[in-house]
Design an enzyme around this catalytic site. Structure first.
Site, short mmCIF file in Angstrom:
data_model
loop_
_atom_site.label_atom_id
_atom_site.label_comp_id
_atom_site.label_asym_id
_atom_site.label_seq_id
_atom_site.Cartn_x
_atom_site.Cartn_y
_atom_site.Cartn_z
CG HIS A 197 -15.84 -32.57 23.67
ND1 HIS A 197 -14.69 -32.68 23.02
CD2 HIS A 197 -16.72 -33.62 23.62
CE1 HIS A 197 -14.78 -33.76 22.32
NE2 HIS A 197 -16.05 -34.57 22.91
NE ARG A 238 -3.95 -0.32 0.84
CZ ARG A 238 -5.03 -0.43 0.03
NH1 ARG A 238 -5.14 -1.20 -0.96
NH2 ARG A 238 -5.68 0.27 0.10
#
Length: 476
Positions: free
Chosen positions: A456, A282
């Site tokens: 889980h 950039r």
């Protein structure tokens, strides 16, 4: 009388600063030449993720049989519909931001903003009318623009920047992507999923040659690129490009500054492609803003210099976001945080930026995310460290969703167990990194992570697994 704060630039940093400044009771004016949301919303983060989501769906459809699904008929891609969806989402976000500005009483002026003189800004609107805006404090949120290279001048059709890539009307059969940084790698996966033959070149010897990205993470991602038949050519740059019968004939040459020299006549490679996408970095978006009128200091490349309070060389003038250049962090989320700091300081407070726990998020497939130090950086800084890794394939959730590629690496200090860095390549890495950011930001130890119950089956269990490994108590 309220403090008058003027902000030039309405990207993530600019509009966040405007809202925070208004919340402190200041009289705020926000000037934006194009559309609020800046590069991120209009030409970067959001549109590229819209394209990535479409690419992910294509990959999911290809694997439907693995999940017991049979699809009748042919799935075809409608790029026009995708562009329409992108436009609709961006417009909705623009309306939302403008609504927030109105809600907080921010004066919004659209047009070319610039510094006219001491404590005086101005904006030239579309009809040519100039409006002067006196200020007590000024915040510059000027952003950045895509850089090009002399050998590949942009023409908007065959040789394009990321801006044109996000507005593409047809998918090229073949594309050469110049630059294997975050943007180049993201587009490599997107165009590959869309059906293009992708070749990626990079002057450095690896993909994602960024100091914040662990080298092992780069190697894992490079293996995934190979599986998708994305050709990667390191240590190469473009020598020239010729338009021949509607195609581009691109000649590559070895990067002249690499350690091992090669005979140029032998090593030159020619590639024939339909399109070249240049993603080499950039440049400052400060053209015509009048920094010289205020004496705002910049480095030799034109990036504004600011301290950790976001102050420039001129009293009561602050700078935030991409305009600070690569010496800081050119991320939308960093610009927003800098905007908050600048706004509060402009209003008379004293806050400073902490850059020690900045997350990096790269939306490849699989994703890459990191925070804190790599092992190399930590060692160079004098830390006695250990690095521990766990593969995603060991997690039940990864097996369930069919995304087993990747790993997580934890860098910790020997003795204290303090977490110095977290590096992830794998499914939903950019979401998972939030836990790593919190760990680095608060000085967590590997024991703190190990004592934290993780649900889980989830991908977040990888934090539990790697922390237990760092304590020499692995469950696997």
């Amino acid at each position: 009388m309220a403090v008058r704060i003027t902000i030039i630039g309405g990207g993530p940093g600019g509009y966040t600063a405007a809202i925070r400044a208004a919340q402190t009771g200041c009289e705020v004016t926000l000037i934006e030449e194009d559309r609020v949301g800046g590069t991120c919303l209009n030409r970067g983060c959001i549109p590229s993720k819209i394209m990535k989501r479409a690419a992910e769906m294509i990959e999911d459809i290809k694997r439907a049989r693995e999940f017991g699904l049979t699809l009748d008929g042919k799935v075809t891609q409608d790029i026009s519909s995708l562009m329409e969806r992108k436009h609709r989402i961006i417009q909705n976000q623009i309306k939302w931001i403008l609504g927030l500005l109105e809600k907080h009483g921010v004066r919004y002026l659209q047009g070319h903003g610039f510094i006219k003189g001491h404590k005086l800004a101005a904006v030239i609107q579309e009809d040519g009318k100039e409006i002067e805006v006196p200020f007590d404090s000024l915040i510059l949120a000027l952003g950045s623009e895509a850089s090009g290279i002399q050998e590949l001048p942009f023409d908007g059709r065959r040789i394009i920047s990321s801006t044109e890539a996000l507005n593409i009307q047809e998918i090229p059969e073949s594309i050469l992507i110049v630059g294997a940084g975050a943007i180049g790698c993201e587009f490599a996966f997107i165009f590959s999923s869309f059906g293009s033959k992708v070749t990626l070149i990079e002057a450095m010897p690896r993909i994602l040659p960024l100091p914040s990205v662990d080298e092992e993470i780069s190697r894992v991602l490079q293996r995934e690129m190979k599986k998708r038949r994305i050709d990667f050519m390191p240590n190469n740059v473009v020598k020239k490009a010729e338009n021949i019968n509607g195609s581009l004939n691109v000649t590559l040459m070895p990067f002249p500054f690499k350690e091992e020299k090669m005979d140029e006549d032998i090593s030159n490679i020619q590639i024939k492609v339909d399109c070249v996408l240049v993603c080499i970095g950039r440049k400052p978006g400060s053209s015509g803003v009048g920094l010289e009128n205020a004496g705002v200091g910049t480095d030799e490349k034109g990036w504004i210099i600011a301290d950790d309070h976001m102050r420039t060389s001129v009293p009561d003038v602050y700078a935030i976001g991409d305009i600070l250049g690569p010496s800081k962090f050119m991320f939308a989320h960093v610009a927003s945080k800098e905007g908050l700091v600048a706004a509060e300081n402009a209003a008379g407070n004293s806050r400073s930026m902490n850059y020690s726990a900045v997350p990096g998020a790269i939306y490849t497939m699989p994703e890459v995310a990191c925070v804190g130090l790599t092992g190399v950086q930590a060692t160079q800084m004098g830390y006695d460290i250990r690095s521990d890794s766990v593969l995603f394939r060991t997690l039940g959730k990864s097996q369930v969703i069919g995304e087993i590629a990747g790993e997580m690496k934890l860098v910790s200090e020997v003795g204290s167990g303090r977490i110095l860095g977290v590096h992830i390549v794998g499914p939903h890495a950019t979401e998972l990194i939030a836990e790593g950011v919190l760990a680095v930001n608060t000085g967590c130890t590997v024991n703190d992570l190990a004592e934290t119950i993780h649900a889980h089956p989830t991908l977040s269990e990888i934090f539990l697994e790697v922390s237990l490994k760092a304590l020499d108590r692995p469950l696997q």
